[in-house]
Every structure is written in structure tokens, then in C-alpha cells.
Design an enzyme around this catalytic site. Structure first.
Site: not given
Ligand SMILES: Cc1cc2nc3c(=O)[nH]c(=O)nc-3n(C[C@H](O)[C@H](O)[C@H](O)COP(=O)(O)OP(=O)(O)OC[C@H]3O[C@@H](n4cnc5c(N)ncnc54)[C@H](O)[C@@H]3O)c2cc1C
Lengths: 373, 257
Positions: A356
């Protein structure tokens, strides 16, 4: 609030505590170990009407408000955070139907929300933090939309039957569509092997030219970002509640241990250096609770709550991880053992630094809101 | 089938004894449904699921009992009657049973009356059986099982200290329910909400044709002379050694002393 509403809320919270103590808490360790809910457990949640807690009465739900629902998840998470997050994923999605859904869409789907889990999916393999980069496509064909794409890491993926999906239209506008697991072209992909909240299934859905009628559009074309953000806001309040439950659990384990464990003749809780850790955990718990309660109250009152929702999850997730570490240290060798729940509470809380919206993203939002005040 | 479940509100947590009356000081204490009464409600709901009909809650007590009736309604029962008046105050089991019996008569056409096996505060287990006597109908006490045969024949399994007894009765009848019979259902969120919409009727002595000498304090021959906590004089337990020969020797020595 009327006296009846206060009384009903009290009854609800007692029921949740009862249900949690009897049905969930005894299975907490097993759920973590087996990475699943034991057979029949989720059905009990359904049979006891918990999915319909927030759903308005006109759709067959119980119509409790968001404040009551958040408190309920707080109590449930003290016994098992996974099931509380399963409900959080459902409640936040139902909220988006209520806010953005047309009558036609809501009449079709919401009456089923007491039995079927709803989920919200934005994240794709390319990343979750920057939804502008998604590649799921929605192509208009006559009265229908054709959806193609792959969504990952969806809370309740596989368990949920109805999915709100963020997609891009041909003119690169963001929109959210409702797809149903029964539709041709829908399939489930892999379930994540996450380190925490191991009961909550988090998985992938694959959409291969799914044809949905035009009224399956949630909100309007172009509103996709707003809906996604609003879903985040609601989820963050509820996760603040879940984190409060985890913090309460951590505090309870730590307190119980310090009462029973002695340093020679002195119970641990009489040592100042241990008292300081207990105090930190207790304050973190109270802060998280106040933040999520504030968010829930503001939402129900129709006041802005986005910032405080982000605070609840940003502060609460890191606080619960750090408090878990302190509790682990109090239990020392036992805390480090898988025989005690502390280590899995840390893993559970850790998920909410990411799901989230990452802490980084939330903190950017909070700081910008403060700067622009 | 028309089923009445008589429920009582009991205090939660520690309760003090009123030094003036020697009764439990129930005012200002949070109350909850007597746990066995939840088993009785569950039994009633299961019978209703099987045979149709309605489940009516009946209780005699002050206004504060309303919260327990609400809990019972939230388990899925249909309506509730609270018999509430100063005139009912101070009733012992005899007067309580008489008052409830008159309430049951006023409800009318009742096929089955369920009670918990006893209340957890006073622990007498007398009210159910006295109601059966007052109404002159059969009773099955301490039931751990119940089966409906035909429309008006009920077989209850009584769990007693050293035996199990099956008793067949023709309805109407009274049944008192043990915890072993079932696991009471949860109050679901929706049922909690609808419990505030279900009919709750309040009757005072003026709504019934009662013999005033049989209600409240006047109708209660019981006088509580003294209530006290049992003596906790520590008894000494000595364990015999595990080795059989040593155990026998030790036992003989002790017995000879
Ligand atoms: C238990 C769990 C449940 C989840 N449930 C859902 C769900 O129901 N629906 C859904 O859609 N997703 C869900 N997710 C996915 C979650 O929303 C994403 O993992 C999260 O948004 C981060 O995306 P990513 O993992 O691709 O990391 P990335 O977006 O690739 O980020 C990598 C790193 O870079 C940083 N970063 C990236 N972009 C920026 C920016 N613009 N500014 C500053 N820092 C940045 C991030 O903070 C992170 O540290 C879930 C994840 C978990 C762990």
C-alpha cells in the site's frame, strides 16, 4: 453517536475479540509456519459475516462504519495479523465501489461482497511505486472493454474472486475496471513466497483479452490514479489498525516475559534498562493507535485523511518492526527462536513498510503536504 | 415450533456480597448472559432451523438486563420479553419461576421452554424445574443432547454424574441445557445490527394477572442467613514414592500413626 450505535459497536468489538481468541490466536504460529490458513478457517470468517462488516445494509452487509471496522482489525491483528490483512484488502476495495461505483455496478457486485473477497490490483512486475509505468491495457470495443495484462503481488490474490484492476486506455489515461475470476481469459499466476503475513495469500492474476461490459468501469476514464490513491488511503488507515494490533501483541509478550523471568532475584521489569524498552513499545503502540483512529474518524466525518493515513502506516510499520526488535531483545535467546512468535511479528509488520505504498513514497507525500500547507 | 428461552444476566468478574441482604451485590457491575443460557439459545436456534417457528427470549430483571437480551437477539433469536418492575425485585427462585411461568402463559402457545442448566452466579439450577412444576408440564434437566421426534415428541439425553439417561417427553416441556450440548454461535455483525430492530416487549406486574403474594420479596420464602467464602484451610498433600514397595511401607506407617 446514538446509544444504540455505541452499544452495537461494543458488541461488534466483543464478538471480534471472542472470535479472534477462540478461532485465530491459537492458530497464529501454525498459519505462519504453513504459509496458509488451515482448512475451513477462512470459511468461518465468511460464515460469521465478517466480510460484510462495512458493507451497507442495502447490499446485505452489517453497515458498520470505518471507525468500527478499523478497531475490529486492530483487535483481530493482536491474535493474527494475516487474517486482519485479508479483511483489510477486502474492506478497502469495497470502499472504492461505494465511492466510485455506479448503481448498476454496485447492484451487481456489492450484494456478493458478503461471500466473495474483493481485491485491488495496481502493481505489475515493472513496479508498484510508479503506477504511470503500468502496461495493462484497456481497449474499447463497442460497448465493452478488453483488458489485457498481468498484475502481481495482489493481497488475497487467488483467494479473492473480484478484482479492481488499474489499466491504461489507448489514449494513455488511467482507469480502473472490475474483472471477475469467472470471466473467460482470467487466470491465476504464482503466489508470492513472502517472509511475513504468511497466511495472507499475495499473488498474481493474468488477464488475456478479458471482455468486460462498459459498466465495469469504476469511476471514469482518467480517474484511475485518484481511485488508486484513495484505495491506498483507506488501506493505510486499516493497516495502522493492524499494526496497532501487532504492537499490542509485541507488548503483551514482552510484559508477560518480564514478569516471569528474573535476573537472579529481580524480575526483568524492575530493571530500568528493560523498562525503557517496554516504554518505547507502549508509546509506539499508543501513537499508532491515535494516528489510525484519527484517520478513520476524519474519513467518516468527510474530512481530509490522506496525510494522517500515510502517517499511521509510515510511523506504525517502522515502529512495529523496531518494537518487535526490542521485544525480541527482552526475550533474548527465546525471542530469537521460532518457538516464540516475536520473530514472525517483526516479519509481519515489515510487510507494511512496503504494501500500500512504500515508506519512502508515503514520506514524500507527507512532506509535500506539510510543505504546501 | 414456538420456543421460549429464559435467560439471566449475571455479573462479569468479581462480585461482592451485600452485607445487608447477604445476596450478591449486582448493581453497578457489568453483566453478561449466563453462559449456559447461551447454550440454551443455541439449542433453540438449532431446533428452529430444523422445525421452523420462532425463538423468544424471556427474562425477569431490571432495565440493565436489556443488554443481555440484545446479545441473545444478536445470536439470531426473534424477539424478547423483559419482565421488569420494582415489584419483581428481591425474588428468590420460587418467585422468579412463578413470574416467568406467568410470562410464558401470557406469551401463549409455547411448545418448548429452554433454560441453562443453572446460573453461574447463584448456581441453584432450580428455576427451570420449578417453572415446569408451575406449568404442570414435563421437564428434562441437565440435557447434553436433544432430538425432535415427530412434531411434539422430544428426546433429551441427560448427562448425570455417573450415568446418561434418555428421556422422552411430549411437548410442551421444559429442558435445561448443559454446556456439553453445543458450541454457542457468534453474534455476527449483521445480527448485532438487527438485534436493535427486533421487538422487545417490557411487562410489569400490571400487564399480567398475577398473585401478588407470589412475586418479588413477598413471594420468596428463602432467607439467606449467611454467605461466606469456603474455608481455604490448607490441606497437606504428601506424595507416595514411585517405587511400589517403598510406597506400601510409607502408607502403612502413615496409617498406623
Ligand atoms: C504484503 C504485500 C501485499 C501487497 N498487496 C498489494 C495489492 O493488494 N495490490 C497491489 O497493487 N500491490 C500490492 N503489493 C505491492 C506493493 O504495493 C508494491 O510492492 C509497492 O508499491 C512497491 O512496489 P515495488 O515492489 O515494485 O517496488 P518499486 O516501486 O520498484 O520500488 C523500489 C524502491 O524504490 C523506491 N521508489 C520507487 N519509486 C520511487 C519514487 N517515485 N520516489 C521515491 N522512492 C521510490 C521504493 O520506495 C523502494 O524502496 C503488495 C506488497 C506486499 C509486500
Amino acid at each position: 453517536m446514538t446509544a444504540d450505535k455505541i452499544a452495537a459497536n461494543k458488541m461488534l468489538q466483543r464478538m471480534i475479540v471472542d472470535f479472534t481468541t477462540t478461532e485465530l490466536a491459537p492458530l497464529d504460529m501454525i498459519i505462519d509456519k504453513n504459509q496458509d490458513y488451515p482448512e475451513g478457517l477462512f470459511q468461518k470468517v465468511v460464515d460469521n459475516g465478517l466480510l460484510g462488516m462495512t458493507l451497507p445494509r442495502e447490499f446485505g452487509g452489517a453497515g458498520f462504519d470505518f471507525i468500527a471496522a478499523a478497531e475490529a482489525l486492530n483487535h483481530m491483528a493482536k491474535g493474527n495479523a494475516s487474517m486482519a490483512v485479508t479483511l483489510e484488502g477486502h474492506f478497502k476495495t469495497v470502499e472504492q465501489f461505494l465511492k466510485y461505483g455506479t448503481d448498476e455496478l454496485n447492484q451487481k457486485y456489492l450484494p456478493t461482497a458478503t461471500k466473495r473477497i474483493f481485491a485491488f490490483s495496481q502493481t505489475e512486475a515493472s513496479g508498484g511505486s510508479n503506477p504511470a509505468g503500468i502496461s495493462t491495457r484497456a481497449v474499447k470495443q463497442g460497448d465493452n472493454w478488453v483488458i489485457t495484462g498481468d498484475k502481481i503481488m495482489i493481497t488475497n490474490g487467488g483467494l479473492a474472486e473480484v478484482y479492481c484492476v488499474l489499466a491504461k486506455t489507448e489514449d494513455d489515461q488511467m482507469a480502473v475496471f472490475v474483472v471477475d475470476q469467472d470471466m473467460p481469459g482470467f487466470s491465476f499466476g504464482k503466489r508470492e513466497d513472502f517472509i511475513g503475513l504468511r497466511g495472507t495469500p499475495v499473488g498474481e492474476i493474468v488477464m488475456d483479452h478479458i471482455v468486460v461490459p462498459s459498466y465495469h468501469l469504476l469511476g471514469t476514464v482518467g480517474e484511475g490514479h485518484d481511485i488508486g490513491n484513495n484505495a491506498h488511503d483507506d488501506a493505510r488507515v486499516l493497516m495502522g489498525a493492524v499494526l496497532t494490533g501487532i504492537l499490542e501483541h509485541e507488548l503483551q509478550i514482552a510484559i508477560d516475559y518480564t514478569k516471569q523471568r528474573k535476573a537472579l532475584d529481580t524480575p526483568l521489569y524492575e530493571l530500568q534498562i528493560i523498562q525503557e524498552k517496554l516504554t518505547d513499545i507502549a508509546i509506539a503502540k499508543q501513537n499508532t493507535k491515535l494516528l489510525y483512529e484519527d484517520g478513520a474518524r476524519n474519513k467518516v466525518a468527510g474530512e481530509p485523511y490522506s496525510e494522517v493515513a500515510a502517517m499511521a502506516k509510515s510511523y506504525g510499520s517502522r515502529a512495529a518492526v523496531s518494537a518487535g526488535d526490542k521485544a525480541l531483545q527482552i526475550l533474548a535467546g527465546y525471542g530469537y527462536s521460532r518457538e516464540y512468535p516475536i520473530e514472525h511479528l517483526i516479519r509481519d509488520a515489515r510487510a507494511m513498510e512496503i504494501a500500500e505504498g512504500t515508506v519512502e513514497k508515503m514520506n514524500m507525500e507527507i512532506s509535500l503536504k506539510e510543505v504546501n500547507k | 415450533m414456538k420456543i421460549v428461552v429464559c435467560i439471566k444476566q449475571v455479573p462479569v468478574g468479581d462480585v461482592k456480597i451485600d452485607p445487608k441482604t447477604n445476596n450478591l451485590a449486582r448493581s453497578n457491575v457489568e453483566g453478561d448472559i449466563n453462559t449456559y443460557d447461551r447454550n440454551a439459545i443455541e439449542a433453540a436456534l438449532q431446533l428452529k432451523e430444523q422445525a421452523g417457528g420462532e425463538v423468544i427470549l424471556l427474562s425477569m430483571g431490571p432495565d440493565s438486563y436489556m443488554s443481555s437480551l440484545r446479545d441473545g437477539l444478536a445470536m439470531g433469536t426473534d424477539s424478547a420479553v423483559l419482565m421488569s418492575s420494582r415489584a419483581f425485585g428481591g425474588a428468590d427462585t420460587l418467585a422468579t419461576a412463578y413470574t416467568l411461568s406467568e410470562g410464558i402463559k401470557k406469551i401463549g402457545g409455547v411448545d418448548l421452554i429452554l433454560f441453562g442448566r443453572q446460573s453461574v452466579d447463584a448456581d441453584t439450577g432450580q428455576v427451570g424445574p420449578i417453572v415446569a412444576e408451575d406449568l404442570n408440564i414435563p421437564q428434562i434437566t441437565f440435557a447434553e443432547g436433544v432430538e425432535l421426534h415427530d412434531d411434539n415428541v422430544l428426546v433429551g439425553t441427560r448427562l448425570l454424574d455417573n450415568s446418561v439417561q434418555e428421556v422422552k417427553v411430549t411437548l410442551p416441556a421444559v429442558l435445561t441445557v448443559r454446556a456439553e450440548m453445543n458450541k454457542p454461535r457468534y453474534e455476527t455483525p449483521l445480527n448485532i445490527q438487527t438485534s436493535f430492530e427486533k421487538p422487545v416487549t417490557v411487562w410489569s406486574e400490571k400487564d399480567l394477572d398475577l398473585d401478588e403474594s407470589r412475586i418479588g420479596q413477598a413471594g420468596s420464602p428463602t432467607i439467606v442467613r449467611k454467605v461466606y467464602s469456603p474455608d481455604k484451610a490448607a490441606k497437606q498433600i504428601e506424595m507416595l514414592p514411585q517405587n511400589a514397595a517403598a510406597a506400601v511401607t510409607k502408607l502403612l506407617t502413615e496409617l498406623n500413626n
